[in-house]
Each structure stands twice: as C-alpha cells, then as structure tokens.
Design a protein around this motif. Structure first.
Motif, PDB file in Angstrom:
ATOM      1  N   PHE A  50      36.004  17.573  76.288  1.00 57.13           N
ATOM      2  CA  PHE A  50      36.194  18.334  75.277  1.00 57.13           C
ATOM      3  C   PHE A  50      36.324  18.454  73.676  1.00 57.13           C
ATOM      4  O   PHE A  50      37.322  18.481  72.972  1.00 57.13           O
ATOM      5  CB  PHE A  50      37.705  18.905  75.904  1.00 57.13           C
ATOM      6  CG  PHE A  50      38.763  17.090  76.038  1.00 57.13           C
ATOM      7  CD1 PHE A  50      39.460  16.425  75.146  1.00 57.13           C
ATOM      8  CD2 PHE A  50      38.443  16.183  77.345  1.00 57.13           C
ATOM      9  CE1 PHE A  50      39.531  15.440  75.628  1.00 57.13           C
ATOM     10  CE2 PHE A  50      39.421  15.112  76.881  1.00 57.13           C
ATOM     11  CZ  PHE A  50      39.769  14.500  76.322  1.00 57.13           C
TER      12      PHE A  50
ATOM     13  N   CYS B 145      43.555  28.673  81.289  1.00 63.22           N
ATOM     14  CA  CYS B 145      44.009  29.211  79.694  1.00 63.22           C
ATOM     15  C   CYS B 145      45.023  29.919  79.702  1.00 63.22           C
ATOM     16  O   CYS B 145      44.830  31.203  80.081  1.00 63.22           O
ATOM     17  CB  CYS B 145      42.446  29.640  79.574  1.00 63.22           C
ATOM     18  SG  CYS B 145      42.971  30.375  77.593  1.00 63.22           S
TER      19      CYS B 145
ATOM     20  N   ARG C  47      38.549  24.794  72.842  1.00 65.82           N
ATOM     21  CA  ARG C  47      39.281  24.366  73.763  1.00 65.82           C
ATOM     22  C   ARG C  47      37.301  24.328  74.898  1.00 65.82           C
ATOM     23  O   ARG C  47      36.219  25.454  74.259  1.00 65.82           O
ATOM     24  CB  ARG C  47      39.685  25.805  74.901  1.00 65.82           C
ATOM     25  CG  ARG C  47      40.967  25.223  74.417  1.00 65.82           C
ATOM     26  CD  ARG C  47      41.924  25.012  74.914  1.00 65.82           C
ATOM     27  NE  ARG C  47      42.012  24.545  76.168  1.00 65.82           N
ATOM     28  CZ  ARG C  47      42.646  24.097  76.948  1.00 65.82           C
ATOM     29  NH1 ARG C  47      43.225  25.413  77.723  1.00 65.82           N
ATOM     30  NH2 ARG C  47      42.510  22.834  77.517  1.00 65.82           N
ATOM     31  N   SER C  48      36.790  23.842  75.879  1.00 64.89           N
ATOM     32  CA  SER C  48      35.976  23.279  77.260  1.00 64.89           C
ATOM     33  C   SER C  48      34.960  23.140  76.175  1.00 64.89           C
ATOM     34  O   SER C  48      33.866  23.003  77.222  1.00 64.89           O
ATOM     35  CB  SER C  48      35.748  25.611  77.350  1.00 64.89           C
ATOM     36  OG  SER C  48      36.602  26.418  77.280  1.00 64.89           O
TER      37      SER C  48
ATOM     38  N   SER D 243      35.184  30.024  72.384  1.00 60.31           N
ATOM     39  CA  SER D 243      36.059  29.504  72.429  1.00 60.31           C
ATOM     40  C   SER D 243      36.344  29.585  70.913  1.00 60.31           C
ATOM     41  O   SER D 243      35.010  30.418  69.985  1.00 60.31           O
ATOM     42  CB  SER D 243      36.185  27.562  71.535  1.00 60.31           C
ATOM     43  OG  SER D 243      36.988  27.525  71.968  1.00 60.31           O
TER      44      SER D 243
ATOM     45  N   SER E 137      43.610  19.544  76.432  1.00 62.14           N
ATOM     46  CA  SER E 137      43.187  18.916  77.706  1.00 62.14           C
ATOM     47  C   SER E 137      43.246  17.523  77.316  1.00 62.14           C
ATOM     48  O   SER E 137      43.638  17.157  78.682  1.00 62.14           O
ATOM     49  CB  SER E 137      41.615  19.260  77.653  1.00 62.14           C
ATOM     50  OG  SER E 137      41.443  20.037  78.111  1.00 62.14           O
TER      51      SER E 137
ATOM     52  N   ASP F 175      40.286  18.275  71.499  1.00 60.02           N
ATOM     53  CA  ASP F 175      40.850  19.498  71.906  1.00 60.02           C
ATOM     54  C   ASP F 175      42.212  18.797  72.389  1.00 60.02           C
ATOM     55  O   ASP F 175      42.328  18.360  73.510  1.00 60.02           O
ATOM     56  CB  ASP F 175      40.436  20.192  72.856  1.00 60.02           C
ATOM     57  CG  ASP F 175      41.525  21.540  74.003  1.00 60.02           C
ATOM     58  OD1 ASP F 175      42.629  21.512  73.118  1.00 60.02           O
ATOM     59  OD2 ASP F 175      41.264  22.077  75.079  1.00 60.02           O
TER      60      ASP F 175
ATOM     61  N   GLN G 208      39.390  23.158  84.172  1.00 52.40           N
ATOM     62  CA  GLN G 208      40.424  23.325  82.555  1.00 52.40           C
ATOM     63  C   GLN G 208      41.471  22.801  82.349  1.00 52.40           C
ATOM     64  O   GLN G 208      42.155  23.884  83.062  1.00 52.40           O
ATOM     65  CB  GLN G 208      39.842  24.202  81.666  1.00 52.40           C
ATOM     66  CG  GLN G 208      40.337  24.126  79.962  1.00 52.40           C
ATOM     67  CD  GLN G 208      39.534  25.316  79.561  1.00 52.40           C
ATOM     68  OE1 GLN G 208      38.780  24.815  79.264  1.00 52.40           O
ATOM     69  NE2 GLN G 208      40.374  26.605  78.989  1.00 52.40           N
TER      70      GLN G 208
END
Length: 615
Positions: free
Chosen positions: A172, A463, A185-186, A91, A364, A361, A438
């Motif tokens: 997230f 993404c 993210r992630s 990220s 998400s 995030d 995701q």
C-alpha cells in the motif's frame, strides 16, 4: 481545446523517452486523468499481468481542466494494476505537480518495462530525459524533493515520487508530491518501486493557453468559485476545520468504525477531532493546527498544516519532525486513531508524518494495524512475533509498527502486505476489514447502507471516493437520504459513482461536489474544451468509465463473489448509536444494483450496455 495534445511514453527497459500525440478520439470519450489514463492502460496490458512485473504499466495523467483557472484544477491521477488488490488501481492527488506537468505541455506520462538501475524522469517543458537516481535511492520523499530541487537549481520544480516504502514494495505504498499530497491508495508506489523509478521532476513554463473560449471560461469559472465560496461545506466547514470536521459528526451518528469495526463509536473521538487540533494543548499552550493550506488553484483550502508537541515520546529526540508540516485529515486520523482505539493526537500526527515522509497509505496501514491489535488480543499474535505488546489503544505499538513497516523490518514486513494477506496467513481472513483486498475508510457500512454497497462494488476495492454517498446519507447533499434505509440506495450509489468518474477525469477535486453537480462542471468543460460536453454526455462518460474499469477487473479474474463485505458487517449488528441492531443489507441491495447498472446477475455488463456506452 484545453488538452495539451501530447503524451510521453517512457520505456524504462530501453531507457527511451518518446513523445506521442494524444488520442483525441479517446479524449472526447473519456475526458482525461482517471478515464483517459485507464483507457490507455486497459488497451495496453494483459489484465492477468503480475502488478509488480515489468509487463505492468503505470501512468500519470492530467485532466482537461488541470492547470487552468478552474477551481481545484490541480489534480492528477496515477493509474496501474494494483498490487494490493490485483484490480484496477487509480489514485488521485492534488498539490501542484499535476498543474506543472500540464504547463510543461504534457497530458500524460506512460511508463513501461523496468529500468536496470534506479532512475528518475526529468521534464522541463519540451525536454524530457531519464537520469540516474543512485544518489536518491534509499532516501525519503522529503529528502528526495530537497535533493532534486538543489541539484536542478530550481526551487519551483515539482516532484512526484516514492520513499522507502515504495522501494521496499509495501503493497500500500503511495506516490507523494509536494511533501504531503499523495496518490495514496492501492499500492501505486509499490509499482513505481518495482520499476526502479524513484521520481518524476517537472518544471513547466508554458501555461495552458489553448482554452476554446477564454472569456466564456473565465465567466464560468468565476461563477462556480462563488458557488463554492457561498456553500456551507466548501466555503466554511472545510476551510476552517478540514475534512477532520467529520470526526465528531460521524461518531455521534454511530458510524465511526472503531477497534477494527468491532464498535461504531469511539469514546476518544473528541481527543483526535478537528476541534482538538484547533484547541491549545495543556502541555505548552500551543495549538496542534498551525494553518490551512490549498492545492493549486483551490478556493477551498481544506489542507492542514500542523506542528507536533516536541516533548511527545515519539519525537523527543527527533528534531526533524518538530517543524510545521502536513497535518491530519479525517481518513488518516480515523485509521491511525479510532480504528486502533488510539486517542493520542500527537502520536497520530507523528505516524501521519512518517506516512508522508516515506510514502505509505495511512488508511490501509492503520486498518491493518487494527487487525493486528485484534489478533493480538485474541492471542493469535504474540509480543514476541510483533516485537511489542499491541493491545487496542496502544500509541506505542502504533508508532513502533509504523517505523517497522516503512523500513521493512521485522513484523513490519507482514503489516506491509495489508490486512487481507496478514489475516489469511494467521487463520482469520474475516478480520480483514476490506473489499477486494483494500481496507475500508472511516465510515461503517452497517450504519450507512449506501457506503457499504459502494465499498463492495468499488472497482479499486474498499473506497469512499468512488461514490461518496456520505454526502447524501449524512450531510443531505444534494438530497437527504436515511442512512440505515436500503430503498433507493443502488440508484444513489450508481449516480455518485458515475458523477465521480466524470469529475475525477476532468481534473478537478471531488470536494467541489459538495457544492457543484454535473450542471456546474459541464459549462466549464464546454468553454475550455468542446461544446459537446453536455450534462447527459458527462453522465454517459462517467458510466462508460465505470463499466470500462469493471470489465478490466472481470478480465483480471474478479467475479460477483468479490463484490462483498466482511462477515462482521453482514452478521454482527452495530452495538450503539442510531444504527444499533443493524447489519449491512448488501445481499438485498446488490442484485438491484446490478440491474440498475445494466449488468447480468453475475455482475457483467450486458451486450446492450456495452453497445450503448460504446465499449
């Protein structure tokens, strides 16, 4: 050579901080930031590791151009195995933190193990030590930054850390620096929280003084800054409107995912657009948008600084949100707005502030709320379960769920697991608009075929920043391709994915690629680092990084079946717009993509590909 040549290894279990020389052979093969950090990670952890266990590692990495006078040279990357997806997590963030680490004399910080108590890492040039974080554990990102700057008595200290979401291991959760810039993210913030690591405070005074050819570097960076200035996107559109310039554009072409991707156009898009942000409000005559803002060394300045309407229901008794702060960008405005059918601009700004303040995030989060609202309208979820009536379009439900999620309360705990786990729990896994777990960002994969293929094949799950084919398919950069066509899209996606990996790893912002290509990046790297960084070599480096990430995911248990899109995008045609009647043609494109990549029919790099790339 532009690299600092040093990394910090922090063993949180033992409480030790140890300097190490940077592996320069790896640096020349993987550049830095995303590529080099990932190389270290995949070389040191078991791909099957539980992302939230002490055996996972998490790395902050800069690139060779980070901290230099290259335009946008303030980027850094957080790399780990992601808890949201179980895939490689990488990220990227802007702001000032990455440049500060580089100017303190470090390329990278590797954290391993788990601290028995909350700690933060303090770096002041060559001094690096773990310090007790008991007094900031439980505080927001904003409170943490203020506290540390006051305690350290240095307002120029830069902070990268987590809020309550990371501590509560919202899957997230983001890592936030400079109040409103995020490695978003992630779930990298959840990994940070799982290790009892609250923040990294950095002060660097050394500068970046080891440029290979300073005069040539100055000439090359100056020439590239002019290209950015003269470009319609990087010199005009982004500075004036930010990424929000896309809201009305994407809506008009019929590619704006709306109400959990049930629709591709949002009737309220104009109300939450860049133009709406810049128009005086009827309530008080003031503009939502205050000004734009730039990250370190950036000549684009796409960031937004906004101010919320103090009479809005979300903040009427919350003066802490009345000041100017980080404003809406396109992905967040879409995820909090169109994805849920909410066109209340002030509510979106409030929720965006919560995401920044507590480290979540917004993509998400917003996309998961979209799934919740659909399940509510289907009768699968009830008011009693959620805690509020939650139909599409409810600004009150959006604000309520944001507050519950960041504090880990009630149904917010379920939202914090992401849409894949939530939808699976309630019997409708196909309503999670995600790939590899995701959630997708703000472009519909039916209306824009290339981005659908990019979502499905992205190594970190759904993404847009792993191959922004929107540039070609919608904006005509560098060449215009028809968004609903499939011919040539596997080649297009691969080219964007590989180039993006090189730009990310250099330490510059991906937004430069609206005006730059690899022939613009190469001369800057050659002058700063090594004459060997030619365009063909950068292409190969980008491809090497992509295949390395893919091999990690394969070893972690991902297969061809995970290069997928939800049934909705494959079987339910777009209802309106230029793509009316169209579904994603992923099944047609995926085998061609594998062939273009040099992978076998199961999506595994062939021995020939591995040998060619030196893997």
């Amino acid at each position: 050579m532009s690299w600092a040549g040093k990394i910090l290894r922090v063993n949180l279990s033992a409480g030790t901080v140890t300097p190490e020389p940077l592996n320069m052979d790896w640096a020349r093969q993987y550049l830095g930031s995303r590529g080099l950090g990932t190389k270290y990670l995949v070389s040191e952890i078991d791909p099957q590791v539980d992302p939230l266990s002490p055996d996972n590692k998490i790395i902050w990495a800069t690139g060779p151009l980070t901290g230099t006078m290259a335009s946008t040279g303030g980027r850094y990357t957080v790399i780990t195995k992601g808890p949201l997806t179980g895939a490689i997590a990488c990220s990227n963030s802007g702001g000032y933190w990455g440049a500060e680490l580089k100017m303190a004399g470090w390329d990278m910080v590797i954290f391993e193990g788990k601290s028995p108590k909350p700690v933060y890492l303090y770096i002041n040039d060559d001094v690096a030590e773990l310090r007790d974080a008991a007094d900031i554990w439980g505080k927001s990102v904003w409170e943490t930054e203020e506290h540390l700057k006051t305690t350290l008595q240095d307002p120029l200290t830069r902070i990268s850390g987590i809020g309550r979401a990371g501590e509560n291991q919202v899957l997230f959760a983001a890592v936030v620096n400079d109040l409103h810039r995020a490695a978003g993210r992630s779930g990298v913030g959840a990994v940070m929280g799982s290790k009892n690591l609250k923040a990294i405070a950095v002060r660097g005074t050394k500068g970046v003084g080891n440029i290979r050819d300073p005069k040539a570097f100055m000439a090359e960076t100056f020439a590239r800054k002019k290209i950015l200035h003269d470009n319609a996107v990087t010199g005009q559109g982004l500075p004036t409107y930010g990424t929000q310039v896309l809201m009305n554009v994407i809506n008009e072409v019929g590619a704006l995912p709306t109400r959990n991707h049930r629709d591709v156009q949002f009737e309220g898009a104009k109300d939450i657009s860049a133009e709406a942000m810049a128009t005086p409000r009827a309530s008080d005559g003031k503009k939502h948008l205050v000004t734009n803002q730039a990250c370190f060394g950036c000549t684009i300045a796409c960031g937004r600084i906004s101010k919320i309407d103090e009479t809005h229901f979300t903040v009427v008794n919350k003066p802490q949100y009345w000041g100017a702060s980080g404003g809406l960008e396109y992905e967040a405005a879409w995820a909090l707005g169109a994805a849920n059918g909410v066109n209340d601009l002030e509510c979106l700004q409030y929720v965006n502030l919560l995401c920044n303040e507590q480290g979540i995030d917004p993509i998400s989060f917003g996309a998961t709320v979209g799934a919740v609202m659909e399940l509510y309208e289907m009768g699968v979820l009830t008011r009693e379960q959620i805690g509020i009536e939650a139909p599409f379009g409810s600004a009150k439900a959006l604000a309520f769920l944001a507050e519950e999620t960041i504090h880990g309360r009630g149904f917010g705990k379920e939202v914090g697991q992401g849409s894949k786990r939530l939808c699976t729990k309630y019997g409708h896994p196909d309503l999670s608009m995600s790939s590899k777990g995701q959630e997708f960002p703000a472009y519909d994969g039916r209306a824009i075929q290339g981005i659908g293929l990019a979502y499905a094949t992205s190594n970190r799950g759904g993404c847009h920043l792993r191959g922004y084919t929107i540039a070609s398919e919608i904006l005509g950069i560098p060449v215009k391709t028809e968004p609903t066509a499939t011919e040539g899209k596997p080649e297009l996606v691969k080219a964007f994915q590989d180039a993006t990996a090189a730009f990310d790893s250099a330490g510059v912002c991906i937004f430069t690629t609206f005006a730059w290509s690899l022939p613009d990046l190469a001369p800057q790297l050659q002058a700063a680092c090594d004459e060997g960084f030619t365009v063909p070599e950068l292409e190969k480096i980008g491809e090497r990084i992509w295949n390395m990430e893919r091999e990690f995911n394969n070893a972690a248990g991902f297969t061809k079946a995970d290069d997928s899109l939800p049934r909705r995008l494959l079987t339910e045609a777009a209802k309106t717009g230029g793509s009316k009647g169209t579904v994603s043609h992923l099944p047609e494109m995926l085998p061609k993509y594998y062939a273009v990549r040099g992978w076998d029919p199961e999506g595994r790099p062939t021995p020939e590909t591995r040998a060619r790339l030196g893997l």
